[in-house]
Motif scaffolding. Structure first.
Motif, PDB file in Angstrom:
ATOM      1  N   LEU A  40      -0.589   1.651  -5.429  1.00  0.00           N
ATOM      2  CA  LEU A  40      -0.630   0.757  -4.214  1.00  0.00           C
ATOM      3  C   LEU A  40       0.358  -0.181  -3.744  1.00  0.00           C
ATOM      4  O   LEU A  40       0.763  -0.272  -2.895  1.00  0.00           O
ATOM      5  CB  LEU A  40      -1.566  -0.271  -4.997  1.00  0.00           C
ATOM      6  CG  LEU A  40      -2.799   0.018  -6.208  1.00  0.00           C
ATOM      7  CD1 LEU A  40      -3.329  -1.410  -6.775  1.00  0.00           C
ATOM      8  CD2 LEU A  40      -3.486   0.138  -5.014  1.00  0.00           C
ATOM      9  N   ASP A  41       1.540  -0.676  -4.950  1.00  0.00           N
ATOM     10  CA  ASP A  41       2.755  -1.275  -3.724  1.00  0.00           C
ATOM     11  C   ASP A  41       4.059  -0.692  -5.055  1.00  0.00           C
ATOM     12  O   ASP A  41       3.353  -0.659  -6.095  1.00  0.00           O
ATOM     13  CB  ASP A  41       2.678  -2.237  -3.799  1.00  0.00           C
ATOM     14  CG  ASP A  41       2.631  -3.240  -4.875  1.00  0.00           C
ATOM     15  OD1 ASP A  41       2.365  -3.233  -5.632  1.00  0.00           O
ATOM     16  OD2 ASP A  41       2.387  -4.441  -4.378  1.00  0.00           O
ATOM     17  N   ALA A  42       5.090  -0.315  -3.852  1.00  0.00           N
ATOM     18  CA  ALA A  42       6.159  -0.675  -4.776  1.00  0.00           C
ATOM     19  C   ALA A  42       7.505  -1.203  -4.694  1.00  0.00           C
ATOM     20  O   ALA A  42       7.561  -0.933  -3.345  1.00  0.00           O
ATOM     21  CB  ALA A  42       6.852   1.177  -5.376  1.00  0.00           C
ATOM     22  N   ARG A  43       8.062  -2.243  -5.709  1.00  0.00           N
ATOM     23  CA  ARG A  43       8.938  -3.197  -4.731  1.00  0.00           C
ATOM     24  C   ARG A  43      10.175  -3.394  -5.281  1.00  0.00           C
ATOM     25  O   ARG A  43      10.201  -3.605  -7.471  1.00  0.00           O
ATOM     26  CB  ARG A  43       8.069  -4.554  -4.312  1.00  0.00           C
ATOM     27  CG  ARG A  43       7.122  -4.774  -3.628  1.00  0.00           C
ATOM     28  CD  ARG A  43       7.292  -5.873  -3.060  1.00  0.00           C
ATOM     29  NE  ARG A  43       5.750  -6.399  -2.552  1.00  0.00           N
ATOM     30  CZ  ARG A  43       5.064  -7.352  -2.696  1.00  0.00           C
ATOM     31  NH1 ARG A  43       5.289  -8.863  -2.591  1.00  0.00           N
ATOM     32  NH2 ARG A  43       3.829  -7.317  -1.448  1.00  0.00           N
ATOM     33  N   ARG A 289      -3.594   0.670   0.404  1.00  0.00           N
ATOM     34  CA  ARG A 289      -2.731   1.094  -0.069  1.00  0.00           C
ATOM     35  C   ARG A 289      -1.367   0.226   0.770  1.00  0.00           C
ATOM     36  O   ARG A 289      -0.776  -0.123   0.292  1.00  0.00           O
ATOM     37  CB  ARG A 289      -2.275   2.099  -0.750  1.00  0.00           C
ATOM     38  CG  ARG A 289      -0.388   1.971  -1.412  1.00  0.00           C
ATOM     39  CD  ARG A 289      -0.495   2.894  -2.066  1.00  0.00           C
ATOM     40  NE  ARG A 289      -0.285   4.438  -1.248  1.00  0.00           N
ATOM     41  CZ  ARG A 289      -0.097   5.122  -1.098  1.00  0.00           C
ATOM     42  NH1 ARG A 289       1.488   4.226  -0.714  1.00  0.00           N
ATOM     43  NH2 ARG A 289       0.726   6.446  -0.642  1.00  0.00           N
ATOM     44  N   LEU A 290      -1.473   1.226   1.934  1.00  0.00           N
ATOM     45  CA  LEU A 290       0.070   1.166   3.015  1.00  0.00           C
ATOM     46  C   LEU A 290      -0.557  -0.303   3.597  1.00  0.00           C
ATOM     47  O   LEU A 290       0.423  -1.072   3.963  1.00  0.00           O
ATOM     48  CB  LEU A 290      -0.778   2.093   4.129  1.00  0.00           C
ATOM     49  CG  LEU A 290       0.158   3.610   3.465  1.00  0.00           C
ATOM     50  CD1 LEU A 290      -0.059   4.605   4.613  1.00  0.00           C
ATOM     51  CD2 LEU A 290       1.374   3.251   3.012  1.00  0.00           C
ATOM     52  N   ILE A 291      -1.594  -0.591   4.249  1.00  0.00           N
ATOM     53  CA  ILE A 291      -2.384  -2.290   4.744  1.00  0.00           C
ATOM     54  C   ILE A 291      -2.067  -2.889   3.931  1.00  0.00           C
ATOM     55  O   ILE A 291      -1.276  -3.898   3.973  1.00  0.00           O
ATOM     56  CB  ILE A 291      -3.489  -2.032   4.963  1.00  0.00           C
ATOM     57  CG1 ILE A 291      -4.624  -0.823   6.299  1.00  0.00           C
ATOM     58  CG2 ILE A 291      -4.265  -3.146   5.041  1.00  0.00           C
ATOM     59  CD1 ILE A 291      -5.759  -1.028   6.205  1.00  0.00           C
ATOM     60  N   ARG A 292      -1.611  -3.033   2.596  1.00  0.00           N
ATOM     61  CA  ARG A 292      -1.430  -3.837   1.600  1.00  0.00           C
ATOM     62  C   ARG A 292       0.011  -4.460   2.284  1.00  0.00           C
ATOM     63  O   ARG A 292       0.213  -5.708   2.006  1.00  0.00           O
ATOM     64  CB  ARG A 292      -1.408  -3.379   0.341  1.00  0.00           C
ATOM     65  CG  ARG A 292      -0.728  -4.957  -1.368  1.00  0.00           C
ATOM     66  CD  ARG A 292      -1.153  -3.638  -2.202  1.00  0.00           C
ATOM     67  NE  ARG A 292      -1.111  -5.132  -2.679  1.00  0.00           N
ATOM     68  CZ  ARG A 292      -0.238  -6.177  -3.949  1.00  0.00           C
ATOM     69  NH1 ARG A 292       0.940  -5.762  -2.770  1.00  0.00           N
ATOM     70  NH2 ARG A 292      -0.714  -6.853  -4.072  1.00  0.00           N
ATOM     71  N   ARG A 302      -3.379  -8.918  -3.386  1.00  0.00           N
ATOM     72  CA  ARG A 302      -4.346  -9.018  -4.625  1.00  0.00           C
ATOM     73  C   ARG A 302      -5.624  -8.035  -3.552  1.00  0.00           C
ATOM     74  O   ARG A 302      -6.274  -7.962  -4.608  1.00  0.00           O
ATOM     75  CB  ARG A 302      -4.454  -9.885  -5.503  1.00  0.00           C
ATOM     76  CG  ARG A 302      -2.733 -10.817  -6.114  1.00  0.00           C
ATOM     77  CD  ARG A 302      -3.024 -11.649  -7.113  1.00  0.00           C
ATOM     78  NE  ARG A 302      -3.188 -12.910  -5.888  1.00  0.00           N
ATOM     79  CZ  ARG A 302      -2.701 -14.042  -5.796  1.00  0.00           C
ATOM     80  NH1 ARG A 302      -1.311 -13.380  -5.798  1.00  0.00           N
ATOM     81  NH2 ARG A 302      -2.653 -15.102  -4.576  1.00  0.00           N
ATOM     82  N   ARG A 303      -6.257  -9.258  -3.432  1.00  0.00           N
ATOM     83  CA  ARG A 303      -7.473  -8.762  -2.250  1.00  0.00           C
ATOM     84  C   ARG A 303      -7.625  -7.307  -2.022  1.00  0.00           C
ATOM     85  O   ARG A 303      -8.661  -6.558  -2.090  1.00  0.00           O
ATOM     86  CB  ARG A 303      -8.111  -9.646  -1.624  1.00  0.00           C
ATOM     87  CG  ARG A 303      -7.923 -11.392  -1.370  1.00  0.00           C
ATOM     88  CD  ARG A 303      -8.078 -12.741  -0.847  1.00  0.00           C
ATOM     89  NE  ARG A 303      -9.184 -12.882   0.055  1.00  0.00           N
ATOM     90  CZ  ARG A 303      -8.978 -13.100   0.894  1.00  0.00           C
ATOM     91  NH1 ARG A 303      -8.142 -13.930   1.685  1.00  0.00           N
ATOM     92  NH2 ARG A 303     -10.232 -13.706   1.355  1.00  0.00           N
ATOM     93  N   VAL A 304      -6.474  -7.070  -0.882  1.00  0.00           N
ATOM     94  CA  VAL A 304      -6.277  -5.461  -1.219  1.00  0.00           C
ATOM     95  C   VAL A 304      -6.097  -4.861  -2.150  1.00  0.00           C
ATOM     96  O   VAL A 304      -7.112  -3.877  -1.823  1.00  0.00           O
ATOM     97  CB  VAL A 304      -5.429  -5.419   0.330  1.00  0.00           C
ATOM     98  CG1 VAL A 304      -4.856  -3.510   0.170  1.00  0.00           C
ATOM     99  CG2 VAL A 304      -5.040  -6.081   1.340  1.00  0.00           C
TER     100      VAL A 304
END
Length: 401
Positions: A40-43, A289-292, A302-304
């Motif tokens: 979903l994301d990676a930071r 995932r990209l829109i997040r 979190r909602r995405v």
């Protein structure tokens, strides 16, 4: 190697979180995908990015947009991708973009795909850009995808300039008002202090207020200058080093004057990105995932994630959006109609265009209200200073008579 904190969905549809080491965000996504997770994301973990890099200004988006448009034009003219990159590198006058273009060309010569080469430079080419190029490469329509990206980026940059202009004008008025007040307190008011020196004990305290304020300002002018410089530097540092954008958006989303603008901008960004990705063949889960990463307001991610999890389990996007109340209800209805007709991308594009017009109208109203309001405030401030000085002088005249 750097350390990334990630959020992903496992094979059972459950949300997983953890940390992973990788050379870049793209490599982290690849490693997660190979392990059977849907990222979903990676930071980057806070503090892993060198402070010199974090303080370096980001490349200007319009330069990347011009590069995209030029590259699309060369590809449409029949020039091969690597040759087109070499031509752009030779013609480029900006050192950073010339080096970047040469690096992309070298990566392609080494056997990487164009999307892989782009993913190694996330500051210049965000994940939405790289993923669109990846899908377009596989479909053999790279030049069309680049043309579309250039057009959408140009549209987004024009809107960003309008937002900045709407904020900059009232801010300029505030700074100008404070500057005028400082000048009056520092240089103008002292010219009249000699006239009231022997009558202060007999004068109305209200008339003396501006003189007392001037004396206090002049006594602490060094502290005021230092404080102003500290605030300016701190603001620039927070902008570069912190999550200032998300904090400002959270504040703006709660204020009555700016709440509508933030809502319109978020809806437009969501639908515009969804349209770009789906029109280029990106699947819904990946698009979400990209829109997040596009939605900066705290809590939106979190909602995405919840919407993504619902879609992964087989629900329609419009139903998941309605359940999470992520978008206004009529937007959800428009997207549902697009889904049922098999035209989700065009439907999202129409919604984005509609909200772009609404955002422009809201910005125009904001500027139209704040501008005159601040002008009135500045006028009242100047009037107060003039009336205070005149009242003091008239009081002295009455005492002499």
């Amino acid at each position: 190697m750097e350390r990334f904190e990630y959020r992903a969905i496992d094979a059972s549809g459950n949300l997983a979180a953890g940390a992973i080491e990788a050379a870049s965000v793209a490599d982290a996504y690849d490693a997660l995908a190979r392990s059977g997770l849907t990222p979903l994301d990676a930071r980057k973990v806070a503090g892993t990015r060198p402070w010199r890099e974090r303080m370096t200004p980001d490349p200007r988006p319009e330069h990347v947009t011009a590069f995209t448009a030029d590259l699309a034009m060369l590809l449409k003219g029949g020039v091969q991708l690597n040759e087109a990159l070499k031509i752009l590198a030779d013609l480029e006058t900006r050192a950073w973009l010339r080096r970047l273009t040469a690096t992309l060309s070298a990566d392609i010569s080494a056997g990487r795909s164009f999307s892989e080469a782009l993913a190694r430079h996330p500051r210049e080419f965000p994940p939405v850009y790289a993923k669109t190029v990846e899908v377009a490469e596989a479909a053999g329509r790279l030049e069309e995808a680049l043309s579309g990206l250039a057009a959408e980026r140009a549209r987004a940059e024009a809107m960003r300039r309008k937002v900045v202009a709407a904020v900059a004008y009232p801010l300029f008025l505030v700074v100008a008002a404070l500057g005028v007040l400082g000048f009056v307190l520092l240089y103008v008011i002292p010219q009249f202090e000699g006239a009231i020196a022997g009558f202060r004990d007999q004068m109305d305290p209200a008339a003396l207020l501006v003189f007392d304020l001037s004396a206090a300002f002049r006594a602490h002018v060094d502290l005021v200058a230092i404080a102003s410089a500290v605030v300016l530097v701190a603001g620039l540092a927070v902008k570069r080093l912190g999550e200032a954008r998300a904090l400002w958006l959270a504040l703006a989303a709660r204020l009555p004057v700016t709440r509508t603008i933030v809502s319109h901008a978020e809806t437009m960004a969501f639908c515009r990105t969804l349209a770009i990705l789906t029109d280029n063949g990106v699947d819904i889960s990946t698009a979400l995932r990209l829109i997040r990463g596009v939605l900066a307001r705290p809590g939106a991610g979190r909602r995405v994630d919840a919407v993504t999890a619902e879609v992964r389990q087989g629900r329609r996007l419009s139903d998941a959006l309605a359940q999470e109340a992520l978008m206004p209800s009529h937007v959800t209805q428009m997207l549902r109609i697009g889904e049922e007709a098999g035209e989700l991308g065009p439907a999202a594009g129409r919604v984005a265009a509609f909200y772009e017009l609404k955002l422009e109208a809201a910005l125009t109203r904001l500027t139209g209200i704040l501008g005159p309001a601040l002008m009135i405030l500045v006028s009242l401030l100047i009037a107060w200073v003039i009336i205070s000085v005149m009242s003091a002088l008239i009081g002295i005249n009455d005492l002499l008579v």
